[in-house]
Design an enzyme around this catalytic site. Structure first.
Site, PDB file in Angstrom:
ATOM      1  NE  ARG A 102      -2.103   1.945   3.638  1.00  0.00           N
ATOM      2  CZ  ARG A 102      -2.717   2.174   4.783  1.00  0.00           C
ATOM      3  NH1 ARG A 102      -3.894   1.640   5.041  1.00  0.00           N
ATOM      4  NH2 ARG A 102      -2.152   2.914   5.704  1.00  0.00           N
ATOM      5  CB  CYS A 104      -1.462   5.844   2.791  1.00  0.00           C
ATOM      6  SG  CYS A 104      -2.876   6.757   3.448  1.00  0.00           S
TER       7      CYS A 104
END
Length: 124
Positions: A102, A104
């Site tokens: 991920r 972010c």
């Protein structure tokens, strides 16, 4: 050749793009925001409520593509305010239990002035 995915269970694209594409056994979703596909409206003004709607939209979109959130390998998450990071993670973590890779980042503005947007790459 790429397959275009469309489902009425996720918000319609609000620009010249597809909800998702399937290429080479992978599903690439466009960024999903907290629009309820049944009403076409952003119905929450909290990061938790908006993240919940985003995750539901992604689950429905991945299902339409023959995949699922459990098959996610990468997500890219955009937050309007990095101060919402912990609350966002609380909801996100209930959906993305396989813990995909991920990124972010905080951004200045998102479409419809929402608080969060998430895109996914998943195995079909």
């Amino acid at each position: 050749m790429a397959e275009t995915i469309y489902t009425k269970n996720a918000p319609d694209a609000i620009g010249p793009y597809s909800q998702a594409k399937v290429v080479g056994g992978l599903v690439f979703t466009s960024g999903q925001i907290a629009i309820n596909p049944a009403t076409g409206n952003v119905e929450s003004d909290t990061i938790e409520g908006q993240t919940e709607q985003v995750c539901k939209n992604l689950a429905n979109l991945l299902e339409a593509a023959g995949s699922s959130i459990e098959k996610a390998v990468k997500t890219v998450c955009f937050l309007k305010d990095m101060g919402d990071f912990a609350a966002f993670n609380e909801v996100y973590g209930r959906y993305f239990t396989s813990k995909p890779a991920r990124s972010c980042v905080a951004v200045k503005t998102l479409p419809k002035d929402v608080m969060v947007e998430v895109e996914v790459i998943a195995e079909k």
